[in-house]
Design a protein around this motif. Sequence first.
Motif, PDB file in Angstrom:
ATOM      1  N   MET A   1       0.815  -1.197   0.000  1.00  0.00           N
ATOM      2  CA  MET A   1       0.000   0.000   0.000  1.00  0.00           C
ATOM      3  C   MET A   1       0.867   1.274   0.000  1.00  0.00           C
ATOM      4  N   ALA A   2       1.960   1.214   0.732  1.00  0.00           N
ATOM      5  CA  ALA A   2       2.835   2.386   0.810  1.00  0.00           C
ATOM      6  C   ALA A   2       3.412   2.718  -0.559  1.00  0.00           C
ATOM      7  N   ARG A   3       3.775   1.688  -1.322  1.00  0.00           N
ATOM      8  CA  ARG A   3       4.326   1.914  -2.656  1.00  0.00           C
ATOM      9  C   ARG A   3       3.278   2.563  -3.562  1.00  0.00           C
ATOM     10  N   ALA A   4       2.044   2.097  -3.485  1.00  0.00           N
ATOM     11  CA  ALA A   4       0.968   2.673  -4.301  1.00  0.00           C
ATOM     12  C   ALA A   4       0.745   4.138  -3.942  1.00  0.00           C
ATOM     13  N   ASP A   5       0.804   4.451  -2.658  1.00  0.00           N
ATOM     14  CA  ASP A   5       0.644   5.845  -2.215  1.00  0.00           C
ATOM     15  C   ASP A   5       1.782   6.713  -2.737  1.00  0.00           C
ATOM     16  N   ARG A   6       3.007   6.161  -2.675  1.00  0.00           N
ATOM     17  CA  ARG A   6       4.166   6.911  -3.150  1.00  0.00           C
ATOM     18  C   ARG A   6       4.058   7.174  -4.649  1.00  0.00           C
ATOM     19  N   LEU A   7       3.650   6.175  -5.402  1.00  0.00           N
ATOM     20  CA  LEU A   7       3.492   6.346  -6.852  1.00  0.00           C
ATOM     21  C   LEU A   7       2.378   7.335  -7.177  1.00  0.00           C
ATOM     22  N   GLU A   8       1.326   7.308  -6.381  1.00  0.00           N
ATOM     23  CA  GLU A   8       0.228   8.264  -6.594  1.00  0.00           C
ATOM     24  C   GLU A   8       0.700   9.697  -6.335  1.00  0.00           C
ATOM     25  N   ARG A   9       1.467   9.875  -5.271  1.00  0.00           N
ATOM     26  CA  ARG A   9       2.015  11.210  -4.974  1.00  0.00           C
ATOM     27  C   ARG A   9       2.976  11.652  -6.072  1.00  0.00           C
ATOM     28  N   LEU A  10       3.788  10.713  -6.560  1.00  0.00           N
ATOM     29  CA  LEU A  10       4.737  11.014  -7.625  1.00  0.00           C
ATOM     30  C   LEU A  10       4.004  11.418  -8.909  1.00  0.00           C
ATOM     31  N   ASP A  11       2.916  10.738  -9.217  1.00  0.00           N
ATOM     32  CA  ASP A  11       2.138  11.074 -10.403  1.00  0.00           C
ATOM     33  C   ASP A  11       1.482  12.446 -10.249  1.00  0.00           C
ATOM     34  N   ALA A  12       1.019  12.751  -9.059  1.00  0.00           N
ATOM     35  CA  ALA A  12       0.436  14.079  -8.811  1.00  0.00           C
ATOM     36  C   ALA A  12       1.506  15.151  -8.981  1.00  0.00           C
ATOM     37  N   ARG A  13       2.713  14.877  -8.498  1.00  0.00           N
ATOM     38  CA  ARG A  13       3.838  15.825  -8.655  1.00  0.00           C
ATOM     39  C   ARG A  13       4.163  16.021 -10.132  1.00  0.00           C
ATOM     40  N   ARG A  14       4.149  14.921 -10.896  1.00  0.00           N
ATOM     41  CA  ARG A  14       4.401  14.992 -12.340  1.00  0.00           C
ATOM     42  C   ARG A  14       3.391  15.907 -13.013  1.00  0.00           C
ATOM     43  N   ALA A  15       2.127  15.750 -12.678  1.00  0.00           N
ATOM     44  CA  ALA A  15       1.084  16.570 -13.292  1.00  0.00           C
ATOM     45  C   ALA A  15       1.283  18.054 -12.981  1.00  0.00           C
ATOM     46  N   ILE A  16       1.667  18.348 -11.749  1.00  0.00           N
ATOM     47  CA  ILE A  16       1.917  19.743 -11.358  1.00  0.00           C
ATOM     48  C   ILE A  16       3.109  20.306 -12.122  1.00  0.00           C
ATOM     49  N   LEU A  17       4.189  19.516 -12.198  1.00  0.00           N
ATOM     50  CA  LEU A  17       5.385  19.976 -12.911  1.00  0.00           C
ATOM     51  C   LEU A  17       5.108  20.174 -14.399  1.00  0.00           C
ATOM     52  N   GLU A  18       4.319  19.302 -14.995  1.00  0.00           N
ATOM     53  CA  GLU A  18       3.991  19.462 -16.414  1.00  0.00           C
ATOM     54  C   GLU A  18       3.180  20.734 -16.636  1.00  0.00           C
ATOM     55  N   SER A  19       2.286  21.035 -15.712  1.00  0.00           N
ATOM     56  CA  SER A  19       1.520  22.281 -15.806  1.00  0.00           C
ATOM     57  C   SER A  19       2.443  23.489 -15.654  1.00  0.00           C
ATOM     58  N   ASP A  20       3.378  23.404 -14.705  1.00  0.00           N
ATOM     59  CA  ASP A  20       4.357  24.489 -14.504  1.00  0.00           C
ATOM     60  C   ASP A  20       5.217  24.679 -15.752  1.00  0.00           C
ATOM     61  N   TYR A  21       5.627  23.569 -16.364  1.00  0.00           N
ATOM     62  CA  TYR A  21       6.448  23.639 -17.571  1.00  0.00           C
ATOM     63  C   TYR A  21       5.671  24.340 -18.684  1.00  0.00           C
ATOM     64  N   ARG A  22       4.445  23.924 -18.871  1.00  0.00           N
ATOM     65  CA  ARG A  22       3.608  24.509 -19.926  1.00  0.00           C
ATOM     66  C   ARG A  22       3.452  26.017 -19.703  1.00  0.00           C
ATOM     67  N   GLU A  23       3.186  26.424 -18.460  1.00  0.00           N
ATOM     68  CA  GLU A  23       3.037  27.845 -18.149  1.00  0.00           C
ATOM     69  C   GLU A  23       4.330  28.615 -18.415  1.00  0.00           C
ATOM     70  N   ALA A  24       5.463  28.038 -18.014  1.00  0.00           N
ATOM     71  CA  ALA A  24       6.758  28.696 -18.228  1.00  0.00           C
ATOM     72  C   ALA A  24       7.075  28.797 -19.719  1.00  0.00           C
ATOM     73  N   LEU A  25       6.766  27.746 -20.462  1.00  0.00           N
ATOM     74  CA  LEU A  25       7.013  27.769 -21.906  1.00  0.00           C
ATOM     75  C   LEU A  25       6.125  28.813 -22.578  1.00  0.00           C
ATOM     76  N   ILE A  26       4.873  28.872 -22.200  1.00  0.00           N
ATOM     77  CA  ILE A  26       3.959  29.862 -22.784  1.00  0.00           C
ATOM     78  C   ILE A  26       4.437  31.278 -22.482  1.00  0.00           C
ATOM     79  N   ALA A  27       4.887  31.520 -21.261  1.00  0.00           N
ATOM     80  CA  ALA A  27       5.406  32.848 -20.906  1.00  0.00           C
ATOM     81  C   ALA A  27       6.623  33.194 -21.776  1.00  0.00           C
ATOM     82  N   ALA A  28       7.525  32.242 -21.953  1.00  0.00           N
ATOM     83  CA  ALA A  28       8.710  32.478 -22.789  1.00  0.00           C
ATOM     84  C   ALA A  28       8.325  32.683 -24.249  1.00  0.00           C
ATOM     85  N   LEU A  29       7.347  31.929 -24.710  1.00  0.00           N
ATOM     86  CA  LEU A  29       6.883  32.076 -26.095  1.00  0.00           C
ATOM     87  C   LEU A  29       6.250  33.447 -26.331  1.00  0.00           C
ATOM     88  N   LYS A  30       5.528  33.950 -25.347  1.00  0.00           N
ATOM     89  CA  LYS A  30       4.910  35.276 -25.480  1.00  0.00           C
ATOM     90  C   LYS A  30       5.979  36.362 -25.591  1.00  0.00           C
TER      91      LYS A  30
END
Length: 113
Positions: free
Chosen positions: A1-30
Amino acid sequence: MARADRLERLDARRAILESDYREALIAALKVTAAGKWGLFGHQKDRQIEAAAAPTIAALTELGEEIDAIRETLFMEPFALHAEFLASRGPVKSTAVGEPKQARAWLERLERAS
């Protein structure tokens, strides 16, 4: 169960970082679309490269962190970062300029969201 929780947290972190990347790229593109060269590295000008270096470094660092998380989660590499890196570098003299290329990227990203 602990491994599943860790992977879930890691996936949530990935989603946040991808959103941050997209925002940073859009700002640079503008900024690039407004006329500031350097994001795509089309010109070999030291001043232009130096001015764009912090933005490129931040995007690269974020993209590499996302790719590392994706690898841990057995996912494909982050496509947006790979496409951005592939679009950088010297081009033929007949290629569109960086501002026009940035506007095309912005339109594409807008359609994708």
